[in-house]
Scaffold this motif. Sequence first.
Motif, PDB file in Angstrom:
ATOM      1  N   SER A  69       0.832  -1.212   0.000  1.00 31.02           N
ATOM      2  CA  SER A  69       0.000   0.000   0.000  1.00 31.02           C
ATOM      3  C   SER A  69       0.871   1.269   0.000  1.00 31.02           C
ATOM      4  CB  SER A  69      -0.942  -0.006   1.207  1.00 31.02           C
ATOM      5  OG  SER A  69      -0.169   0.117   2.381  1.00 31.02           O
ATOM      6  N   ARG A  70       2.202   1.104   0.176  1.00 29.26           N
ATOM      7  CA  ARG A  70       3.079   2.291   0.169  1.00 29.26           C
ATOM      8  C   ARG A  70       3.863   2.423  -1.135  1.00 29.26           C
ATOM      9  NH1 ARG A  70       7.046   2.685   4.871  1.00 29.26           N
ATOM     10  NH2 ARG A  70       7.135   4.824   4.161  1.00 29.26           N
ATOM     11  N   LEU A  71       4.643   1.361  -1.490  1.00 27.07           N
ATOM     12  CA  LEU A  71       5.517   1.435  -2.667  1.00 27.07           C
ATOM     13  C   LEU A  71       5.934   0.020  -3.072  1.00 27.07           C
ATOM     14  CD1 LEU A  71       7.145   3.487  -4.458  1.00 27.07           C
ATOM     15  CD2 LEU A  71       9.007   3.228  -2.817  1.00 27.07           C
ATOM     16  N   ILE A  72       5.595  -0.372  -4.294  1.00 26.93           N
ATOM     17  CA  ILE A  72       5.944  -1.731  -4.747  1.00 26.93           C
ATOM     18  C   ILE A  72       7.256  -1.731  -5.524  1.00 26.93           C
ATOM     19  CG2 ILE A  72       5.228  -3.622  -6.276  1.00 26.93           C
ATOM     20  CD1 ILE A  72       2.347  -3.014  -5.446  1.00 26.93           C
ATOM     21  N   PHE A  79      16.938   5.779  -4.695  1.00 20.63           N
ATOM     22  CA  PHE A  79      17.019   5.064  -3.417  1.00 20.63           C
ATOM     23  C   PHE A  79      15.618   4.651  -2.961  1.00 20.63           C
ATOM     24  CE2 PHE A  79      20.717   7.912  -3.299  1.00 20.63           C
ATOM     25  CZ  PHE A  79      21.716   7.036  -2.922  1.00 20.63           C
ATOM     26  N   HIS A  80      15.558   3.552  -2.208  1.00 17.56           N
ATOM     27  CA  HIS A  80      14.383   3.316  -1.357  1.00 17.56           C
ATOM     28  C   HIS A  80      14.889   2.873   0.009  1.00 17.56           C
ATOM     29  CE1 HIS A  80      14.475  -1.095  -1.563  1.00 17.56           C
ATOM     30  NE2 HIS A  80      14.600  -1.024  -2.880  1.00 17.56           N
ATOM     31  N   GLU A  81      13.972   2.648   0.930  1.00 18.85           N
ATOM     32  CA  GLU A  81      14.385   2.494   2.337  1.00 18.85           C
ATOM     33  C   GLU A  81      15.049   1.157   2.677  1.00 18.85           C
ATOM     34  OE1 GLU A  81      11.057   3.810   5.160  1.00 18.85           O
ATOM     35  OE2 GLU A  81      10.090   3.745   3.184  1.00 18.85           O
ATOM     36  N   TYR A  82      14.892   0.122   1.822  1.00 16.76           N
ATOM     37  CA  TYR A  82      15.163  -1.226   2.331  1.00 16.76           C
ATOM     38  C   TYR A  82      16.427  -1.920   1.831  1.00 16.76           C
ATOM     39  CZ  TYR A  82      10.300  -0.450   3.544  1.00 16.76           C
ATOM     40  OH  TYR A  82       9.146   0.091   4.017  1.00 16.76           O
ATOM     41  N   GLY A 287      15.798  -6.223  -6.261  1.00 17.55           N
ATOM     42  CA  GLY A 287      15.974  -5.442  -5.035  1.00 17.55           C
ATOM     43  C   GLY A 287      14.940  -4.356  -4.857  1.00 17.55           C
ATOM     44  N   GLY A 288      13.731  -4.568  -5.367  1.00 21.31           N
ATOM     45  CA  GLY A 288      12.657  -3.585  -5.190  1.00 21.31           C
ATOM     46  C   GLY A 288      12.203  -3.500  -3.739  1.00 21.31           C
ATOM     47  N   PRO A 289      11.463  -2.428  -3.404  1.00 16.57           N
ATOM     48  CA  PRO A 289      11.094  -2.202  -2.002  1.00 16.57           C
ATOM     49  C   PRO A 289      10.212  -3.297  -1.403  1.00 16.57           C
ATOM     50  CG  PRO A 289      10.117  -0.529  -3.455  1.00 16.57           C
ATOM     51  CD  PRO A 289      11.076  -1.315  -4.281  1.00 16.57           C
TER      52      PRO A 289
END
Length: 425
Positions: A69-72, A79-82, A287-289
Amino acid sequence: MSLASVSRMEAKLLLPTYERQPILFVRGRGVYLWDSRGKRYLDFLSGIGVNALGHNHPAIQATIKRQASRLIHVSNLFFHEYQAELARLLTQISGLGRAFFCNSGTEAWEGALKLARAFAQMNNRNGHKPKWRILAMENSFHGRTFGALATTGQPKYRAPFAPLMPGVSFVKFNDLDDLRRKFDSSVCAVCIETIQGEGGICPVNREFLELASRLTKQSGALLVLDEIQCGLGRTGRHFAYQHYGVLPDVVTVAKPLACGLPLGAILTTERVARCMHPGLHGTTFGGGPLACAVAIEFLRAERQLLKHVRALGEYFHAALEALDKKHKSIQDVRGAGLMQAVEVDSPDLAKAVAKQLLQEGIIINRTHETVLRFLPPYVIQKKHVDQVVKALDAALRKNEETPNKEASKKERTAPPRRKEAHARA
Ligand SMILES: Cc1ncc(COP(=O)(O)O)c(C=O)c1O
Protein backbone atom coordinates in the motif's frame (compact mmCIF):
# COMPACT_ATOMS: atom_id res chain seq x y z
CA MET A 1 -11.60 -22.50 -12.26
CA SER A 2 -11.36 -26.27 -12.00
CA LEU A 3 -8.21 -28.37 -12.28
CA ALA A 4 -9.52 -29.84 -15.54
CA SER A 5 -10.05 -26.49 -17.23
CA VAL A 6 -6.76 -25.01 -15.98
CA SER A 7 -4.78 -28.01 -17.16
CA ARG A 8 -6.59 -28.02 -20.54
CA MET A 9 -5.79 -24.34 -21.07
CA GLU A 10 -2.17 -24.74 -19.96
CA ALA A 11 -1.70 -27.65 -22.34
CA LYS A 12 -2.76 -25.38 -25.19
CA LEU A 13 -1.15 -22.12 -24.11
CA LEU A 14 2.08 -22.68 -22.19
CA LEU A 15 5.48 -23.87 -23.34
CA PRO A 16 5.51 -27.50 -22.29
CA THR A 17 8.37 -27.10 -19.78
CA TYR A 18 6.79 -28.68 -16.70
CA GLU A 19 5.36 -32.07 -15.91
CA ARG A 20 2.92 -30.91 -13.24
CA GLN A 21 1.17 -33.16 -10.74
CA PRO A 22 -2.62 -33.06 -11.23
CA ILE A 23 -3.28 -30.85 -8.23
CA LEU A 24 -4.60 -27.28 -8.15
CA PHE A 25 -3.46 -25.51 -5.00
CA VAL A 26 -5.63 -22.69 -3.80
CA ARG A 27 -4.36 -21.74 -0.35
CA GLY A 28 -1.74 -22.40 2.30
CA ARG A 29 -1.23 -21.87 6.01
CA GLY A 30 1.84 -22.82 8.04
CA VAL A 31 3.13 -26.22 6.97
CA TYR A 32 -0.04 -27.07 5.02
CA LEU A 33 -1.43 -26.48 1.54
CA TRP A 34 -5.03 -27.08 0.39
CA ASP A 35 -6.11 -28.06 -3.11
CA SER A 36 -9.26 -27.03 -4.98
CA ARG A 37 -11.13 -30.05 -3.62
CA GLY A 38 -10.34 -29.12 -0.02
CA LYS A 39 -7.72 -31.84 0.49
CA ARG A 40 -4.92 -30.87 2.89
CA TYR A 41 -1.23 -31.56 2.18
CA LEU A 42 1.74 -31.48 4.55
CA ASP A 43 4.37 -29.52 2.65
CA PHE A 44 7.82 -31.12 3.01
CA LEU A 45 9.20 -29.41 -0.09
CA SER A 46 8.20 -25.77 0.58
CA GLY A 47 8.16 -24.72 -3.06
CA ILE A 48 11.64 -26.26 -3.55
CA GLY A 49 13.09 -24.46 -0.55
CA VAL A 50 11.28 -21.15 -0.96
CA ASN A 51 8.53 -21.12 1.68
CA ALA A 52 10.96 -21.52 4.56
CA LEU A 53 8.60 -19.84 7.02
CA GLY A 54 5.66 -21.91 5.79
CA HIS A 55 2.67 -20.46 4.00
CA ASN A 56 0.99 -17.19 4.86
CA HIS A 57 3.30 -16.40 7.76
CA PRO A 58 1.56 -13.58 9.67
CA ALA A 59 4.60 -11.25 9.77
CA ILE A 60 5.25 -11.75 6.05
CA GLN A 61 1.60 -11.20 5.20
CA ALA A 62 1.52 -8.01 7.27
CA THR A 63 4.73 -6.71 5.66
CA ILE A 64 3.42 -7.38 2.15
CA LYS A 65 0.12 -5.63 2.93
CA ARG A 66 1.84 -2.64 4.50
CA GLN A 67 4.48 -2.23 1.81
CA ALA A 68 2.14 -2.90 -1.12
CA SER A 69 0.00 0.00 0.00
CA ARG A 70 3.08 2.29 0.17
CA LEU A 71 5.52 1.43 -2.67
CA ILE A 72 5.94 -1.73 -4.75
CA HIS A 73 8.60 -0.79 -7.28
CA VAL A 74 11.09 1.97 -7.80
CA SER A 75 13.93 1.72 -10.31
CA ASN A 76 17.52 1.28 -9.26
CA LEU A 77 18.11 4.85 -10.48
CA PHE A 78 16.76 5.98 -7.08
CA PHE A 79 17.02 5.06 -3.42
CA HIS A 80 14.38 3.32 -1.36
CA GLU A 81 14.38 2.49 2.34
CA TYR A 82 15.16 -1.23 2.33
CA GLN A 83 18.13 -2.25 0.14
CA ALA A 84 20.76 -0.80 2.45
CA GLU A 85 19.19 -2.35 5.55
CA LEU A 86 18.85 -5.75 3.86
CA ALA A 87 22.48 -5.55 2.69
CA ARG A 88 23.51 -4.68 6.27
CA LEU A 89 21.76 -7.78 7.62
CA LEU A 90 23.12 -10.10 4.93
CA THR A 91 26.68 -8.85 5.19
CA GLN A 92 26.52 -9.13 8.97
CA ILE A 93 25.47 -12.79 8.91
CA SER A 94 27.69 -13.83 5.99
CA GLY A 95 30.98 -12.16 6.97
CA LEU A 96 31.12 -10.64 3.48
CA GLY A 97 31.06 -6.89 2.95
CA ARG A 98 28.94 -6.09 -0.12
CA ALA A 99 25.65 -7.15 -1.71
CA PHE A 100 23.91 -6.96 -5.07
CA PHE A 101 20.20 -7.78 -5.42
CA CYS A 102 18.52 -9.51 -8.36
CA ASN A 103 15.41 -11.59 -9.01
CA SER A 104 16.27 -15.28 -8.99
CA GLY A 105 18.88 -17.89 -8.30
CA THR A 106 20.12 -18.17 -11.85
CA GLU A 107 20.44 -14.41 -12.11
CA ALA A 108 22.49 -14.27 -8.91
CA TRP A 109 24.74 -16.98 -10.34
CA GLU A 110 25.16 -15.10 -13.66
CA GLY A 111 26.19 -12.04 -11.68
CA ALA A 112 28.68 -14.06 -9.65
CA LEU A 113 30.30 -15.40 -12.84
CA LYS A 114 30.50 -11.88 -14.27
CA LEU A 115 32.06 -10.72 -11.02
CA ALA A 116 34.72 -13.45 -11.28
CA ARG A 117 35.64 -12.45 -14.85
CA ALA A 118 35.55 -8.71 -14.11
CA PHE A 119 37.71 -9.18 -11.01
CA ALA A 120 40.25 -11.17 -13.02
CA GLN A 121 40.36 -8.54 -15.76
CA MET A 122 40.97 -5.77 -13.26
CA ASN A 123 43.64 -7.64 -11.36
CA ASN A 124 45.63 -8.77 -14.41
CA ARG A 125 45.60 -5.69 -16.56
CA ASN A 126 49.29 -4.99 -16.92
CA GLY A 127 50.02 -6.75 -20.14
CA HIS A 128 49.08 -10.16 -18.79
CA LYS A 129 46.22 -12.15 -20.21
CA PRO A 130 43.48 -12.08 -17.55
CA LYS A 131 42.62 -15.27 -15.79
CA TRP A 132 39.51 -16.60 -17.50
CA ARG A 133 38.98 -20.30 -16.82
CA ILE A 134 36.20 -21.30 -14.49
CA LEU A 135 36.33 -24.60 -12.65
CA ALA A 136 32.85 -25.92 -11.93
CA MET A 137 31.79 -29.23 -10.40
CA GLU A 138 30.39 -32.36 -11.98
CA ASN A 139 26.84 -33.10 -10.83
CA SER A 140 26.19 -29.44 -9.97
CA PHE A 141 23.16 -27.30 -10.79
CA HIS A 142 23.27 -23.51 -11.02
CA GLY A 143 20.19 -22.56 -13.05
CA ARG A 144 18.78 -22.28 -16.55
CA THR A 145 20.35 -19.19 -18.09
CA PHE A 146 23.38 -19.55 -20.34
CA GLY A 147 26.19 -18.87 -17.86
CA ALA A 148 24.47 -21.01 -15.26
CA LEU A 149 24.04 -23.83 -17.79
CA ALA A 150 27.67 -23.51 -18.86
CA THR A 151 28.74 -24.17 -15.26
CA THR A 152 26.12 -26.84 -14.51
CA GLY A 153 27.85 -30.21 -14.45
CA GLN A 154 24.98 -32.35 -15.72
CA PRO A 155 24.94 -33.02 -19.48
CA LYS A 156 21.14 -33.42 -19.64
CA TYR A 157 20.69 -29.70 -18.86
CA ARG A 158 23.53 -28.49 -21.06
CA ALA A 159 23.52 -30.59 -24.22
CA PRO A 160 20.31 -29.28 -25.83
CA PHE A 161 21.63 -25.70 -25.79
CA ALA A 162 25.21 -26.13 -26.98
CA PRO A 163 27.43 -24.34 -27.73
CA LEU A 164 27.63 -22.76 -24.29
CA MET A 165 29.95 -20.16 -22.77
CA PRO A 166 33.58 -21.25 -23.28
CA GLY A 167 36.26 -21.40 -20.58
CA VAL A 168 34.56 -23.82 -18.17
CA SER A 169 36.12 -27.12 -17.04
CA PHE A 170 34.44 -29.63 -14.78
CA VAL A 171 36.09 -31.17 -11.75
CA LYS A 172 34.92 -34.44 -10.20
CA PHE A 173 33.04 -33.34 -7.09
CA ASN A 174 35.06 -33.95 -3.93
CA ASP A 175 38.02 -35.38 -5.88
CA LEU A 176 41.13 -33.66 -4.51
CA ASP A 177 43.44 -34.98 -7.24
CA ASP A 178 41.14 -33.90 -10.03
CA LEU A 179 40.93 -30.39 -8.56
CA ARG A 180 44.74 -30.20 -8.24
CA ARG A 181 45.14 -31.47 -11.82
CA LYS A 182 42.73 -28.97 -13.35
CA PHE A 183 43.64 -25.90 -11.31
CA ASP A 184 46.32 -23.61 -12.76
CA SER A 185 47.14 -19.91 -13.01
CA SER A 186 44.55 -19.37 -15.77
CA VAL A 187 41.67 -20.15 -13.39
CA CYS A 188 39.69 -17.11 -12.24
CA ALA A 189 37.10 -18.95 -10.14
CA VAL A 190 36.31 -22.28 -8.51
CA CYS A 191 32.54 -22.71 -8.29
CA ILE A 192 30.92 -25.05 -5.78
CA GLU A 193 27.44 -25.70 -4.40
CA THR A 194 28.24 -26.18 -0.71
CA ILE A 195 25.56 -28.88 -0.73
CA GLN A 196 24.54 -30.01 -4.21
CA GLY A 197 20.75 -29.84 -4.25
CA GLU A 198 19.40 -30.99 -7.62
CA GLY A 199 22.37 -33.35 -7.76
CA GLY A 200 20.91 -35.35 -4.86
CA ILE A 201 21.81 -33.51 -1.60
CA CYS A 202 25.56 -34.15 -1.77
CA PRO A 203 27.63 -32.01 0.62
CA VAL A 204 31.12 -30.87 -0.32
CA ASN A 205 33.85 -32.62 1.72
CA ARG A 206 35.77 -30.51 4.20
CA GLU A 207 39.17 -31.37 2.63
CA PHE A 208 37.91 -30.51 -0.84
CA LEU A 209 36.49 -27.13 0.20
CA GLU A 210 39.65 -26.32 2.14
CA LEU A 211 41.80 -27.23 -0.88
CA ALA A 212 39.64 -25.06 -3.17
CA SER A 213 39.97 -22.21 -0.68
CA ARG A 214 43.75 -22.63 -0.42
CA LEU A 215 44.34 -22.87 -4.20
CA THR A 216 42.17 -19.84 -4.98
CA LYS A 217 43.78 -17.76 -2.21
CA GLN A 218 47.30 -18.61 -3.35
CA SER A 219 46.65 -17.70 -6.99
CA GLY A 220 44.27 -14.74 -6.55
CA ALA A 221 41.31 -16.62 -8.04
CA LEU A 222 37.89 -16.51 -6.38
CA LEU A 223 36.08 -19.19 -4.42
CA VAL A 224 32.44 -18.83 -5.48
CA LEU A 225 29.81 -20.77 -3.53
CA ASP A 226 26.23 -21.36 -4.63
CA GLU A 227 24.00 -21.41 -1.55
CA ILE A 228 20.79 -20.69 -3.43
CA GLN A 229 19.27 -23.90 -2.08
CA CYS A 230 21.32 -24.64 1.03
CA GLY A 231 21.83 -21.12 2.39
CA LEU A 232 19.85 -18.77 4.65
CA GLY A 233 19.17 -21.09 7.56
CA ARG A 234 18.32 -24.29 5.66
CA THR A 235 21.13 -26.27 7.33
CA GLY A 236 20.74 -24.71 10.77
CA ARG A 237 23.34 -22.02 10.19
CA HIS A 238 22.93 -18.84 8.20
CA PHE A 239 25.17 -20.33 5.49
CA ALA A 240 26.25 -23.92 4.89
CA TYR A 241 29.91 -22.83 4.54
CA GLN A 242 29.77 -21.80 8.20
CA HIS A 243 29.80 -25.52 9.09
CA TYR A 244 33.25 -25.72 7.50
CA GLY A 245 34.92 -22.55 8.76
CA VAL A 246 35.77 -21.50 5.18
CA LEU A 247 34.89 -18.00 3.99
CA PRO A 248 34.23 -17.74 0.23
CA ASP A 249 34.95 -14.67 -1.89
CA VAL A 250 31.48 -14.75 -3.37
CA VAL A 251 28.25 -16.47 -2.35
CA THR A 252 24.86 -16.50 -4.04
CA VAL A 253 21.49 -16.85 -2.30
CA ALA A 254 17.88 -16.70 -3.45
CA LYS A 255 15.09 -19.20 -2.80
CA PRO A 256 13.81 -18.37 0.71
CA LEU A 257 15.10 -14.80 0.84
CA ALA A 258 11.77 -13.07 0.18
CA CYS A 259 9.48 -15.98 1.11
CA GLY A 260 8.09 -16.43 -2.40
CA LEU A 261 8.58 -12.97 -3.87
CA PRO A 262 11.38 -13.10 -6.44
CA LEU A 263 14.65 -11.97 -4.88
CA GLY A 264 18.23 -13.20 -5.14
CA ALA A 265 21.52 -11.77 -3.93
CA ILE A 266 25.24 -11.91 -4.58
CA LEU A 267 27.39 -11.34 -1.51
CA THR A 268 31.08 -10.63 -1.83
CA THR A 269 34.08 -9.04 -0.19
CA GLU A 270 35.02 -5.38 -0.26
CA ARG A 271 38.12 -6.29 -2.28
CA VAL A 272 36.16 -8.09 -5.03
CA ALA A 273 33.45 -5.43 -5.08
CA ARG A 274 36.05 -2.89 -6.21
CA CYS A 275 35.96 -4.36 -9.73
CA MET A 276 32.40 -3.07 -10.20
CA HIS A 277 31.44 0.42 -11.28
CA PRO A 278 28.16 2.04 -12.33
CA GLY A 279 26.81 0.54 -15.53
CA LEU A 280 28.81 -2.71 -15.38
CA HIS A 281 25.92 -4.76 -14.01
CA GLY A 282 22.29 -4.04 -13.14
CA THR A 283 18.64 -5.06 -13.17
CA THR A 284 15.24 -3.39 -13.57
CA PHE A 285 13.32 -5.35 -10.95
CA GLY A 286 16.01 -6.65 -8.61
CA GLY A 287 15.97 -5.44 -5.04
CA GLY A 288 12.66 -3.58 -5.19
CA PRO A 289 11.09 -2.20 -2.00
CA LEU A 290 8.41 -4.88 -1.62
CA ALA A 291 10.78 -7.86 -1.94
CA CYS A 292 13.46 -6.22 0.23
CA ALA A 293 11.01 -5.28 2.99
CA VAL A 294 9.84 -8.91 3.09
CA ALA A 295 13.42 -10.21 3.11
CA ILE A 296 14.25 -8.07 6.14
CA GLU A 297 11.30 -9.66 7.91
CA PHE A 298 12.42 -13.13 6.76
CA LEU A 299 15.90 -12.62 8.20
CA ARG A 300 14.40 -11.56 11.54
CA ALA A 301 12.49 -14.85 11.70
CA GLU A 302 15.35 -16.96 10.29
CA ARG A 303 17.67 -15.86 13.11
CA GLN A 304 15.16 -17.10 15.69
CA LEU A 305 14.71 -20.44 13.94
CA LEU A 306 18.32 -21.62 13.49
CA LYS A 307 18.43 -23.63 16.71
CA HIS A 308 15.07 -25.19 15.91
CA VAL A 309 16.24 -26.13 12.39
CA ARG A 310 19.34 -27.81 13.84
CA ALA A 311 17.31 -29.73 16.44
CA LEU A 312 14.59 -30.81 14.00
CA GLY A 313 17.20 -31.64 11.37
CA GLU A 314 18.99 -33.97 13.77
CA TYR A 315 15.70 -35.56 14.80
CA PHE A 316 14.67 -36.06 11.17
CA HIS A 317 18.08 -37.39 10.10
CA ALA A 318 18.15 -39.90 12.98
CA ALA A 319 14.67 -41.13 12.05
CA LEU A 320 15.72 -41.55 8.40
CA GLU A 321 18.81 -43.46 9.49
CA ALA A 322 16.61 -45.76 11.53
CA LEU A 323 14.58 -46.39 8.35
CA ASP A 324 17.82 -47.10 6.51
CA LYS A 325 18.46 -50.00 8.90
CA LYS A 326 15.00 -51.44 8.14
CA HIS A 327 14.98 -51.10 4.35
CA LYS A 328 17.44 -52.79 2.04
CA SER A 329 16.29 -50.52 -0.78
CA ILE A 330 17.73 -47.45 0.99
CA GLN A 331 21.22 -46.80 -0.31
CA ASP A 332 22.09 -43.68 1.63
CA VAL A 333 20.72 -41.01 3.95
CA ARG A 334 22.32 -37.59 3.55
CA GLY A 335 21.81 -34.01 4.53
CA ALA A 336 22.16 -31.24 7.06
CA GLY A 337 19.47 -29.41 8.99
CA LEU A 338 16.22 -29.42 7.08
CA MET A 339 17.81 -30.38 3.77
CA GLN A 340 17.63 -34.18 3.87
CA ALA A 341 17.64 -36.98 1.33
CA VAL A 342 17.04 -40.70 1.11
CA GLU A 343 18.61 -42.42 -1.87
CA VAL A 344 16.88 -45.63 -2.92
CA ASP A 345 18.01 -48.34 -5.31
CA SER A 346 15.81 -47.63 -8.29
CA PRO A 347 14.13 -44.69 -10.05
CA ASP A 348 10.88 -46.67 -10.15
CA LEU A 349 10.85 -47.08 -6.40
CA ALA A 350 11.64 -43.39 -5.81
CA LYS A 351 8.86 -42.41 -8.20
CA ALA A 352 6.34 -44.78 -6.62
CA VAL A 353 7.16 -43.63 -3.08
CA ALA A 354 6.87 -39.92 -3.93
CA LYS A 355 3.57 -40.64 -5.68
CA GLN A 356 2.16 -42.59 -2.79
CA LEU A 357 3.12 -39.91 -0.29
CA LEU A 358 1.40 -37.33 -2.45
CA GLN A 359 -1.76 -39.44 -2.53
CA GLU A 360 -1.59 -39.52 1.25
CA GLY A 361 -1.26 -35.75 1.39
CA ILE A 362 2.50 -35.34 1.85
CA ILE A 363 4.56 -33.32 -0.61
CA ILE A 364 8.19 -34.32 -1.20
CA ASN A 365 10.14 -34.60 -4.42
CA ARG A 366 12.38 -36.92 -6.34
CA THR A 367 15.62 -35.55 -7.70
CA HIS A 368 18.49 -37.16 -9.54
CA GLU A 369 16.22 -40.13 -10.38
CA THR A 370 16.71 -42.12 -7.19
CA VAL A 371 16.84 -39.47 -4.46
CA LEU A 372 13.86 -38.53 -2.31
CA ARG A 373 14.41 -34.91 -1.27
CA PHE A 374 12.98 -33.22 1.80
CA LEU A 375 13.07 -29.42 2.13
CA PRO A 376 10.37 -28.72 4.73
CA PRO A 377 9.63 -25.26 6.13
CA TYR A 378 11.79 -24.27 9.11
CA VAL A 379 8.65 -24.15 11.28
CA ILE A 380 7.85 -27.89 11.23
CA GLN A 381 7.41 -29.76 14.51
CA LYS A 382 8.44 -33.29 15.54
CA LYS A 383 4.92 -34.57 14.90
CA HIS A 384 5.26 -33.57 11.22
CA VAL A 385 8.57 -35.43 10.95
CA ASP A 386 6.97 -38.49 12.61
CA GLN A 387 4.09 -38.40 10.13
CA VAL A 388 6.42 -38.23 7.13
CA VAL A 389 8.76 -40.96 8.39
CA LYS A 390 5.84 -43.28 9.15
CA ALA A 391 4.35 -42.70 5.69
CA LEU A 392 7.75 -43.20 4.08
CA ASP A 393 8.26 -46.46 5.94
CA ALA A 394 4.90 -47.77 4.73
CA ALA A 395 5.40 -46.53 1.17
CA LEU A 396 8.82 -48.16 0.96
CA ARG A 397 7.49 -51.42 2.35
CA LYS A 398 4.60 -51.47 -0.10
CA ASN A 399 6.57 -50.46 -3.19
CA GLU A 400 9.69 -52.50 -2.53
CA GLU A 401 7.54 -55.56 -3.14
CA THR A 402 5.47 -54.46 -6.10
CA PRO A 403 7.21 -52.18 -8.58
CA ASN A 404 8.38 -53.10 -12.01
CA LYS A 405 11.02 -55.57 -10.86
CA GLU A 406 12.69 -56.01 -14.22
CA ALA A 407 13.28 -52.26 -14.54
CA SER A 408 14.59 -52.06 -10.97
CA LYS A 409 16.96 -54.96 -11.51
CA LYS A 410 18.35 -53.35 -14.65
CA GLU A 411 18.93 -50.03 -12.84
CA ARG A 412 20.66 -51.83 -10.02
CA THR A 413 23.28 -53.38 -12.26
CA ALA A 414 24.55 -49.93 -13.32
CA PRO A 415 26.03 -47.85 -10.46
CA PRO A 416 27.63 -49.45 -7.39
CA ARG A 417 25.29 -49.52 -4.40
CA ARG A 418 26.39 -46.96 -1.86
CA LYS A 419 25.57 -49.17 1.07
CA GLU A 420 27.97 -51.76 -0.30
CA ALA A 421 30.57 -49.09 -1.02
CA HIS A 422 30.27 -47.89 2.58
CA ALA A 423 30.56 -51.39 3.88
CA ARG A 424 33.79 -51.90 1.95
CA ALA A 425 35.30 -48.60 3.14
C1 LIG B 1 21.85 -24.52 -6.12
C2 LIG B 1 20.95 -23.80 -7.09
N1 LIG B 1 21.47 -22.82 -7.83
C3 LIG B 1 20.71 -22.14 -8.70
C4 LIG B 1 19.37 -22.43 -8.86
C5 LIG B 1 18.54 -21.64 -9.84
O1 LIG B 1 17.63 -20.83 -9.15
P1 LIG B 1 16.36 -20.24 -9.88
O2 LIG B 1 15.47 -21.36 -10.24
O3 LIG B 1 15.76 -19.28 -8.87
O4 LIG B 1 16.85 -19.50 -11.08
C6 LIG B 1 18.80 -23.46 -8.11
C7 LIG B 1 17.39 -23.83 -8.30
O5 LIG B 1 16.94 -24.86 -7.96
C8 LIG B 1 19.61 -24.16 -7.20
O6 LIG B 1 19.12 -25.15 -6.45
